[in-house]
Design a protein around this motif. Structure first.
Motif, PDB file in Angstrom:
ATOM      1  N   GLY A  52      -6.133  47.515  11.209  1.00 44.17           N
ATOM      2  CA  GLY A  52      -7.471  47.880  10.788  1.00 44.17           C
ATOM      3  C   GLY A  52      -8.391  48.325  11.902  1.00 44.17           C
ATOM      4  O   GLY A  52      -9.604  48.337  11.737  1.00 44.17           O
ATOM      5  N   VAL A  53      -7.832  48.740  13.042  1.00 40.78           N
ATOM      6  CA  VAL A  53      -8.694  49.163  14.143  1.00 40.78           C
ATOM      7  C   VAL A  53      -9.018  50.649  14.081  1.00 40.78           C
ATOM      8  O   VAL A  53      -9.875  51.123  14.822  1.00 40.78           O
ATOM      9  CB  VAL A  53      -8.069  48.813  15.518  1.00 40.78           C
ATOM     10  N   GLY A  54      -8.338  51.395  13.223  1.00 38.79           N
ATOM     11  CA  GLY A  54      -8.628  52.805  13.058  1.00 38.79           C
ATOM     12  C   GLY A  54      -8.058  53.667  14.160  1.00 38.79           C
ATOM     13  O   GLY A  54      -7.334  53.194  15.042  1.00 38.79           O
ATOM     14  N   PHE A  55      -8.406  54.954  14.104  1.00 37.60           N
ATOM     15  CA  PHE A  55      -7.852  55.909  15.058  1.00 37.60           C
ATOM     16  C   PHE A  55      -8.318  55.642  16.484  1.00 37.60           C
ATOM     17  O   PHE A  55      -7.516  55.613  17.414  1.00 37.60           O
ATOM     18  CB  PHE A  55      -8.219  57.337  14.652  1.00 37.60           C
ATOM     19  N   LEU A  56      -9.614  55.460  16.674  1.00 40.65           N
ATOM     20  CA  LEU A  56     -10.120  55.253  18.034  1.00 40.65           C
ATOM     21  C   LEU A  56      -9.616  53.943  18.630  1.00 40.65           C
ATOM     22  O   LEU A  56      -9.319  53.868  19.822  1.00 40.65           O
ATOM     23  CB  LEU A  56     -11.644  55.315  18.049  1.00 40.65           C
ATOM     24  N   GLY A  57      -9.541  52.916  17.809  1.00 40.00           N
ATOM     25  CA  GLY A  57      -9.003  51.648  18.286  1.00 40.00           C
ATOM     26  C   GLY A  57      -7.546  51.761  18.688  1.00 40.00           C
ATOM     27  O   GLY A  57      -7.125  51.227  19.726  1.00 40.00           O
ATOM     28  N   SER A  58      -6.759  52.480  17.888  1.00 35.75           N
ATOM     29  CA  SER A  58      -5.344  52.640  18.240  1.00 35.75           C
ATOM     30  C   SER A  58      -5.181  53.543  19.465  1.00 35.75           C
ATOM     31  O   SER A  58      -4.261  53.352  20.258  1.00 35.75           O
ATOM     32  CB  SER A  58      -4.546  53.189  17.063  1.00 35.75           C
ATOM     33  N   LEU A  59      -6.092  54.500  19.637  1.00 34.58           N
ATOM     34  CA  LEU A  59      -6.060  55.339  20.837  1.00 34.58           C
ATOM     35  C   LEU A  59      -6.345  54.502  22.082  1.00 34.58           C
ATOM     36  O   LEU A  59      -5.682  54.657  23.120  1.00 34.58           O
ATOM     37  CB  LEU A  59      -7.071  56.472  20.724  1.00 34.58           C
ATOM     38  N   ILE A  60      -7.299  53.598  21.976  1.00 41.65           N
ATOM     39  CA  ILE A  60      -7.606  52.700  23.102  1.00 41.65           C
ATOM     40  C   ILE A  60      -6.420  51.790  23.395  1.00 41.65           C
ATOM     41  O   ILE A  60      -6.054  51.589  24.558  1.00 41.65           O
ATOM     42  CB  ILE A  60      -8.893  51.895  22.811  1.00 41.65           C
ATOM     43  N   VAL A  61      -5.798  51.253  22.337  1.00 43.31           N
ATOM     44  CA  VAL A  61      -4.601  50.411  22.525  1.00 43.31           C
ATOM     45  C   VAL A  61      -3.512  51.217  23.223  1.00 43.31           C
ATOM     46  O   VAL A  61      -2.852  50.735  24.150  1.00 43.31           O
ATOM     47  CB  VAL A  61      -4.104  49.856  21.169  1.00 43.31           C
ATOM     48  N   PHE A  62      -3.310  52.466  22.787  1.00 38.86           N
ATOM     49  CA  PHE A  62      -2.288  53.329  23.379  1.00 38.86           C
ATOM     50  C   PHE A  62      -2.554  53.561  24.866  1.00 38.86           C
ATOM     51  O   PHE A  62      -1.651  53.439  25.696  1.00 38.86           O
ATOM     52  CB  PHE A  62      -2.254  54.665  22.629  1.00 38.86           C
ATOM     53  N   ILE A  63      -3.787  53.871  25.214  1.00 38.93           N
ATOM     54  CA  ILE A  63      -4.129  54.143  26.614  1.00 38.93           C
ATOM     55  C   ILE A  63      -3.989  52.891  27.469  1.00 38.93           C
ATOM     56  O   ILE A  63      -3.401  52.927  28.558  1.00 38.93           O
ATOM     57  CB  ILE A  63      -5.547  54.744  26.711  1.00 38.93           C
ATOM     58  N   VAL A  64      -4.497  51.769  26.978  1.00 43.79           N
ATOM     59  CA  VAL A  64      -4.442  50.520  27.759  1.00 43.79           C
ATOM     60  C   VAL A  64      -2.995  50.072  27.973  1.00 43.79           C
ATOM     61  O   VAL A  64      -2.611  49.687  29.083  1.00 43.79           O
ATOM     62  CB  VAL A  64      -5.278  49.416  27.064  1.00 43.79           C
ATOM     63  N   LEU A  65      -2.179  50.151  26.918  1.00 44.84           N
ATOM     64  CA  LEU A  65      -0.782  49.726  27.068  1.00 44.84           C
ATOM     65  C   LEU A  65       0.010  50.678  27.958  1.00 44.84           C
ATOM     66  O   LEU A  65       0.921  50.243  28.677  1.00 44.84           O
ATOM     67  CB  LEU A  65      -0.114  49.589  25.706  1.00 44.84           C
ATOM     68  N   ASN A  66      -0.313  51.966  27.925  1.00 43.51           N
ATOM     69  CA  ASN A  66       0.354  52.895  28.843  1.00 43.51           C
ATOM     70  C   ASN A  66      -0.005  52.591  30.295  1.00 43.51           C
ATOM     71  O   ASN A  66       0.856  52.642  31.167  1.00 43.51           O
ATOM     72  CB  ASN A  66       0.006  54.350  28.505  1.00 43.51           C
ATOM     73  N   ILE A  67      -1.253  52.291  30.550  1.00 44.65           N
ATOM     74  CA  ILE A  67      -1.660  51.933  31.916  1.00 44.65           C
ATOM     75  C   ILE A  67      -0.966  50.647  32.353  1.00 44.65           C
ATOM     76  O   ILE A  67      -0.452  50.563  33.482  1.00 44.65           O
ATOM     77  CB  ILE A  67      -3.198  51.795  32.001  1.00 44.65           C
ATOM     78  N   ALA A  68      -0.903  49.661  31.470  1.00 41.20           N
ATOM     79  CA  ALA A  68      -0.187  48.416  31.800  1.00 41.20           C
ATOM     80  C   ALA A  68       1.293  48.690  32.029  1.00 41.20           C
ATOM     81  O   ALA A  68       1.903  48.129  32.947  1.00 41.20           O
ATOM     82  CB  ALA A  68      -0.374  47.395  30.677  1.00 41.20           C
ATOM     83  N   GLY A  69       1.880  49.561  31.223  1.00 43.23           N
ATOM     84  CA  GLY A  69       3.301  49.898  31.385  1.00 43.23           C
ATOM     85  C   GLY A  69       3.590  50.572  32.702  1.00 43.23           C
ATOM     86  O   GLY A  69       4.635  50.326  33.321  1.00 43.23           O
ATOM     87  N   VAL A  70       2.689  51.451  33.135  1.00 43.10           N
ATOM     88  CA  VAL A  70       2.888  52.124  34.425  1.00 43.10           C
ATOM     89  C   VAL A  70       2.923  51.095  35.553  1.00 43.10           C
ATOM     90  O   VAL A  70       3.775  51.163  36.442  1.00 43.10           O
ATOM     91  CB  VAL A  70       1.780  53.168  34.656  1.00 43.10           C
ATOM     92  N   PHE A  71       2.025  50.121  35.518  1.00 35.37           N
ATOM     93  CA  PHE A  71       2.012  49.106  36.572  1.00 35.37           C
ATOM     94  C   PHE A  71       3.210  48.160  36.484  1.00 35.37           C
ATOM     95  O   PHE A  71       3.733  47.725  37.497  1.00 35.37           O
ATOM     96  CB  PHE A  71       0.706  48.306  36.536  1.00 35.37           C
ATOM     97  N   LEU A  72       3.672  47.874  35.275  1.00 39.06           N
ATOM     98  CA  LEU A  72       4.793  46.948  35.115  1.00 39.06           C
ATOM     99  C   LEU A  72       6.139  47.585  35.411  1.00 39.06           C
ATOM    100  O   LEU A  72       7.075  46.889  35.847  1.00 39.06           O
ATOM    101  CB  LEU A  72       4.802  46.386  33.686  1.00 39.06           C
ATOM    102  N   LEU A  73       6.292  48.889  35.202  1.00 35.92           N
ATOM    103  CA  LEU A  73       7.584  49.523  35.378  1.00 35.92           C
ATOM    104  C   LEU A  73       7.798  50.188  36.732  1.00 35.92           C
ATOM    105  O   LEU A  73       8.809  50.820  36.954  1.00 35.92           O
ATOM    106  CB  LEU A  73       7.803  50.569  34.268  1.00 35.92           C
ATOM    107  N   ARG A  74       6.867  50.061  37.626  1.00 40.63           N
ATOM    108  CA  ARG A  74       7.041  50.664  38.959  1.00 40.63           C
ATOM    109  C   ARG A  74       8.156  50.064  39.701  1.00 40.63           C
ATOM    110  O   ARG A  74       8.614  49.100  39.819  1.00 40.63           O
ATOM    111  CB  ARG A  74       5.776  50.523  39.777  1.00 40.63           C
TER     112      ARG A  74
END
Length: 74
Positions: A52-74
């Protein structure tokens, strides 16, 4: 006629091991990053559709998790 070969069929040029290593490393990196982006996309889509977070909420989740993934997978 006897068509049996006892040795290798082709004895061409020797392998370029440095190029083989580069190709292998690029494949592994692509598989790693591609898997991470796909998993993050699925999580963001689930948050948007079922959370129920909508498009903008899911976009924020996508961006935040991608940034976390970049730091975790280095």
């Amino acid at each position: 006629m006897d068509n049996h070969h006892s040795g290798p069929v082709e004895t061409g040029a020797s392998m370029d091991y440095s190029e083989h290593e580069k190709t292998y490393n690029m494949f592994i990196a692509g598989a790693k990053w591609g898997t991470m982006v796909t998993a993050v996309l699925l999580i963001a889509m689930a948050a948007g559709f079922f959370g129920g977070v909508g498009f903008l909420g899911s976009l924020i989740v996508f961006i935040v998790l991608n940034i976390a993934g970049v730091f975790l997978l280095r």
